[in-house]
Design a protein around this motif. Sequence first.
Motif, mmCIF file in Angstrom:
data_model
loop_
_atom_site.group_PDB
_atom_site.id
_atom_site.type_symbol
_atom_site.label_atom_id
_atom_site.label_comp_id
_atom_site.label_asym_id
_atom_site.label_seq_id
_atom_site.Cartn_x
_atom_site.Cartn_y
_atom_site.Cartn_z
ATOM 1 N N LEU A 1 -22.890 31.630 31.990
ATOM 2 C CA LEU A 1 -23.018 33.028 31.574
ATOM 3 C C LEU A 1 -23.514 33.898 32.726
ATOM 4 O O LEU A 1 -23.034 35.029 32.914
ATOM 5 C CB LEU A 1 -23.959 33.137 30.365
ATOM 6 N N LYS A 2 -24.453 33.383 33.494
ATOM 7 C CA LYS A 2 -24.976 34.138 34.639
ATOM 8 C C LYS A 2 -23.874 34.360 35.684
ATOM 9 O O LYS A 2 -23.703 35.476 36.191
ATOM 10 C CB LYS A 2 -26.148 33.372 35.267
ATOM 11 N N ARG A 3 -23.117 33.295 35.977
ATOM 12 C CA ARG A 3 -22.041 33.419 36.955
ATOM 13 C C ARG A 3 -20.973 34.395 36.462
ATOM 14 O O ARG A 3 -20.449 35.199 37.219
ATOM 15 C CB ARG A 3 -21.409 32.061 37.244
ATOM 16 N N GLU A 4 -20.677 34.357 35.174
ATOM 17 C CA GLU A 4 -19.670 35.254 34.602
ATOM 18 C C GLU A 4 -20.141 36.700 34.678
ATOM 19 O O GLU A 4 -19.369 37.608 34.970
ATOM 20 C CB GLU A 4 -19.394 34.841 33.148
ATOM 21 N N LYS A 5 -21.425 36.917 34.461
ATOM 22 C CA LYS A 5 -21.998 38.264 34.537
ATOM 23 C C LYS A 5 -21.973 38.797 35.968
ATOM 24 O O LYS A 5 -21.669 39.963 36.207
ATOM 25 C CB LYS A 5 -23.434 38.244 34.011
ATOM 26 N N GLU A 6 -22.279 37.925 36.935
ATOM 27 C CA GLU A 6 -22.356 38.354 38.331
ATOM 28 C C GLU A 6 -20.991 38.489 38.995
ATOM 29 O O GLU A 6 -20.761 39.407 39.783
ATOM 30 C CB GLU A 6 -23.200 37.360 39.136
ATOM 31 N N THR A 7 -20.082 37.557 38.718
ATOM 32 C CA THR A 7 -18.802 37.530 39.440
ATOM 33 C C THR A 7 -17.594 37.822 38.559
ATOM 34 O O THR A 7 -16.508 38.046 39.078
ATOM 35 C CB THR A 7 -18.577 36.154 40.098
ATOM 36 N N GLY A 8 -17.785 37.773 37.248
ATOM 37 C CA GLY A 8 -16.656 37.986 36.346
ATOM 38 C C GLY A 8 -15.855 36.717 36.103
ATOM 39 O O GLY A 8 -14.820 36.739 35.450
ATOM 40 N N GLU A 9 -16.314 35.610 36.619
ATOM 41 C CA GLU A 9 -15.597 34.332 36.506
ATOM 42 C C GLU A 9 -16.598 33.214 36.284
ATOM 43 O O GLU A 9 -17.709 33.260 36.788
ATOM 44 C CB GLU A 9 -14.794 34.080 37.787
ATOM 45 N N TYR A 10 -16.206 32.194 35.536
ATOM 46 C CA TYR A 10 -17.090 31.062 35.260
ATOM 47 C C TYR A 10 -16.433 29.733 35.594
ATOM 48 O O TYR A 10 -16.889 28.681 35.180
ATOM 49 C CB TYR A 10 -17.561 31.056 33.800
ATOM 50 N N ALA A 11 -15.381 29.770 36.363
ATOM 51 C CA ALA A 11 -14.697 28.545 36.784
ATOM 52 C C ALA A 11 -15.593 27.733 37.710
ATOM 53 O O ALA A 11 -16.546 28.262 38.303
ATOM 54 C CB ALA A 11 -13.391 28.887 37.494
ATOM 55 N N ALA A 12 -15.285 26.450 37.822
ATOM 56 C CA ALA A 12 -16.052 25.568 38.704
ATOM 57 C C ALA A 12 -15.902 26.024 40.148
ATOM 58 O O ALA A 12 -14.834 26.468 40.565
ATOM 59 C CB ALA A 12 -15.573 24.136 38.555
ATOM 60 N N ILE A 13 -16.977 25.897 40.888
ATOM 61 C CA ILE A 13 -16.954 26.245 42.309
ATOM 62 C C ILE A 13 -16.373 25.061 43.063
ATOM 63 O O ILE A 13 -16.790 23.918 42.866
ATOM 64 C CB ILE A 13 -18.364 26.575 42.820
ATOM 65 N N ALA A 14 -15.413 25.334 43.923
ATOM 66 C CA ALA A 14 -14.779 24.262 44.697
ATOM 67 C C ALA A 14 -15.816 23.614 45.598
ATOM 68 O O ALA A 14 -16.576 24.292 46.289
ATOM 69 C CB ALA A 14 -13.631 24.812 45.524
ATOM 70 N N ASN A 15 -15.840 22.285 45.573
ATOM 71 C CA ASN A 15 -16.776 21.535 46.388
ATOM 72 C C ASN A 15 -16.191 21.375 47.785
ATOM 73 O O ASN A 15 -15.251 20.634 47.994
ATOM 74 C CB ASN A 15 -17.049 20.171 45.754
ATOM 75 N N LYS A 16 -16.750 22.061 48.741
ATOM 76 C CA LYS A 16 -16.240 22.005 50.104
ATOM 77 C C LYS A 16 -17.132 21.163 51.007
ATOM 78 O O LYS A 16 -17.047 21.245 52.213
ATOM 79 C CB LYS A 16 -16.103 23.413 50.662
ATOM 80 N N GLN A 17 -18.001 20.373 50.383
ATOM 81 C CA GLN A 17 -18.850 19.519 51.183
ATOM 82 C C GLN A 17 -18.097 18.251 51.526
ATOM 83 O O GLN A 17 -17.085 17.930 50.939
ATOM 84 C CB GLN A 17 -20.110 19.170 50.404
ATOM 85 N N GLY A 18 -18.626 17.526 52.451
ATOM 86 C CA GLY A 18 -18.024 16.257 52.814
ATOM 87 C C GLY A 18 -18.222 15.976 54.281
ATOM 88 O O GLY A 18 -18.779 16.771 55.026
#
Length: 118
Positions: A41-58
């Motif tokens: 809900l917080k992410r949706e409020k801030e960015t307008g989207e709640y999809a998973a954040i792509a993991n770019k670690q490695g």
Amino acid sequence: MPAPYSYDLRQKAVKAAKRGHKKVNVCRLFKISRNTLDLWLKREKETGEYAAIANKQGRHSKIEDEEKFKSFVKENKGKTQKRMAELWGNNITQQNISYTCKKLGITRKKNLRISGKK
């Protein structure tokens, strides 16, 4: 690391919470934690989207030229990974050699016919 929740599940949970259902009931229904729903809900409020954040670690390989490395391994196939790291230079460790071999599918199998073992 476990896989992220599906977009469909996220969408249903966020919409249910926005329709006015109690968060605790939404969390029980979808079997998610309250913190997870709050983060969505917080992410949706801030960015307008709640999809998973792509993991770019490695891991970022220190050995960048894979073709050169393959030919290097062929030339030095009888040596240990530690010795190969010393020969390669550029501050490469035995573990860097191991990771790159695994990434490229290079195995360390020994030919049993040559060693005399059966």
